[in-house]
Design an enzyme around this catalytic site. Structure first.
Site, PDB file in Angstrom:
ATOM      1  N   GLY A 119       0.820  -1.197   0.000  1.00 42.98           N
ATOM      2  CA  GLY A 119       0.000   0.000   0.000  1.00 42.98           C
ATOM      3  C   GLY A 119       0.856   1.250   0.000  1.00 42.98           C
ATOM      4  N   GLY A 120       0.240   2.385   0.285  1.00 41.60           N
ATOM      5  CA  GLY A 120       0.985   3.646   0.252  1.00 41.60           C
ATOM      6  C   GLY A 120       1.793   3.889   1.523  1.00 41.60           C
TER       7      GLY A 120
END
Ligand code: CAO
Length: 475
Positions: free
Chosen positions: A296-297
């Protein structure tokens, strides 16, 4: 006169009933809506005591090895009657693979075939095909994961099945969907490689790696199960069956969706959350292997914990989630990073992730992975201890929820298995042992397919069912 009075009284009653009814229109509308969509009345039975989700669904389980059996096992846990058709003598090849207890079905087989019944049938014999066709007419779903074309070669083409039973759903796992590789045989790791998992797993300077999670087999089995349940739901409206195909390449690619996301982001510049960005290593034209970087980020890596020198699993996954950054700084004894321009904001941290995680690791190395877990979770900092299979097998909470279950088997004794990982509050799964080869042949011929004793004698004399062990001997 009396009759007249009665009539008057009756019409009065009617009028007052009408008036009463007119007073509660809201209640009436609500009650109608709640029972709408042709659904039956809301059950008053206790939760978990009104049958199972798939009660009444009959599955002709023509699956073998891992991908297909994981699918039909899930359906069985949800209450479907799963009838596994196996080749006389050998059965599903996994019965004899990776054997640990001589003379007993392997764990490979037992852990993938709970709650099923087994019938042995030679599908290539005339009598065997007679039984198979009766099964096709009796069941709701045929699930198979043979090599491409094998079902057709047996004579069970879609057209033939649909003519025998237009309501039947025919669900297949294949390695690839239509295209250049559709005729290929495929196993787990082939699918991981062909579906994009291997090219994105491992370290950027190392070879591609396959994962321990069986995303090609069990992952595709899960996809197929969803397709089957959806087709059963559609059949309620259309009355007809349909074909369901889950290809292993498609299933793996679906699970690698975030990597296709990154592939497209690459066109707009380097992937800054990948560790290699901070290390100044240039990106090529395809998504690189990201080591243990988070998908993910939020940047994340695996860090050493106390005891790592001797314990191969003394590690923790640590995520520097932006909203809890200040708490992380305080926890590791680096409060100055909360305001320092090089560390305070996520973009400033990206080129320094290596240094940041090294500092966090100095802290995690002073604690066990469970202490890190406890301290971080108290502050809402997401971390994941690297749990070994031994630790998972012994974890009391997993035993409590039925995710890890102990099953008794007549030939191998007690063993551990993974139970149904999907929990339905009104359809509780019980894990029952896998069947012995052909254990239910007689029962299925008689009770499910309703062959007469004479017909059964003929079928058996032809050798189509091979020799089945008696169910009693199994107990
Ligand atoms: N009676 C008589 N014959 C039977 C039978 C029965 N009850 N059940 C199966 N057979 C026959 C089939 O008809 C087939 O015969 P032909 O090739 O002569 O038509 C034969 O057994 C073998 O089937 P197969 O090709 O599927 O088996 P395999 O061991 O050679 O290949 C696998 C295995 C998994 C590679 C292949 O089935 C496949 O690619 N399946 C689709 C993808 C898949 O599910 N892979 C995941 C496997 S788990 O890692």
């Amino acid at each position: 006169m009396a009759k007249k009075k009665d009539k008057k009284a009756k019409s009065k009653d009617k009028a007052s009933k009408k008036a009463k009814a007119a007073k509660k229109p809201v209640l009436k509308v609500v009650a109608k809506k709640a029972n709408g969509n042709g659904l039956p009345k809301v059950s008053k039975k206790a939760w978990g005591e009104d049958g199972k989700a798939l009660d009444g669904v009959k599955i002709l389980d023509f699956t073998h090895v891992q991908s297909g059996p994981t699918c039909t096992q899930l359906l069985a846990w949800f209450g479907a009657d799963v009838i596994k058709v196996e080749r006389p003598g050998t059965g599903d090849i996994t019965r004899g693979q990776l054997v640990d207890v001589p003379g007993a079905d392997s764990l490979y087989f037992t852990m993938l075939n709970h709650n099923k019944r087994s019938i042995t049938l030679d599908s290539k014999s005339k009598e065997g095909m007679k039984v198979l066709e009766r099964l096709v007419k009796t069941c709701d779903v045929l699930v198979e994961n043979f090599a491409p074309g094998a079902l057709d070669r047996m004579g069970l083409t879609w057209e033939h099945i649909h003519a025998l039973n237009p309501r039947m759903i025919v669900a297949s796992v294949k390695g690839f969907g239509p295209g250049p590789y559709e005729d290929c045989k495929v196993y787990e790791n082939v699918a991981q490689c062909a579906g994009g998992a291997a090219s994105t797993t491992g370290f950027h300077d190392g070879i591609p790696l396959v994962t321990g999670a069986q995303i090609g087999d069990s992952g595709t089995g899960l996809h197929l199960a969803l397709g089957i349940v959806s087709a059963l739901y559609q059949r309620k409206r259309t009355g007809r069956g349909q074909r369901v195909l889950a290809s292993m390449q498609d299933g793996v690619l679906n699970l690698c969706r975030v990597k296709l996301r990154d592939q497209q982001r690459l066109a707009h510049g380097p992937l800054k959350e990948y560790t290699q960005y901070g290390q100044g290593i240039p990106f090529g034209d395809a998504v690189p292997r990201a080591g243990n970087d988070s998908g993910g980020g939020q940047p994340g890596v695996i860090l050493k914990c106390k005891g790592w020198e001797t314990d191969p699993n003394a590690y923790i996954y640590f995520i520097t989630q932006a909203p809890v950054w200040e708490k992380i700084c305080d926890l590791i004894g680096q409060p100055d990073w909360k305001t320092h321009p090089d560390y305070a904001k996520p973009p400033a941290r990206l080129p320094r992730l290596k240094e940041i995680f090294e500092r966090i690791e100095q802290w995690t190395m002073t604690k066990s992975k469970f202490d890190v877990m406890n301290e971080c979770n108290a502050l809402d900092i997401p971390v994941g201890p690297i749990l070994s299979m031994k630790e998972l097998a012994e974890e009391p909470s997993l035993r409590h929820t039925g995710t890890i279950v102990e099953v008794d088997h007549p030939k191998r004794g007690k063993y551990l298995s993974v139970g149904n990982p999907i929990k339905l509050s009104d359809s509780i799964s019980e894990v029952k042992r896998s069947p012995l080869l052909g254990e239910h042949t007689d029962e299925i011929l008689t009770k499910v397919l309703k062959f007469t004793p004479r017909e059964i004698a003929e079928i058996k004399a032809s050798g189509a069912t091979g020799e089945a062990p008696k169910a009693q001997a199994a107990e």
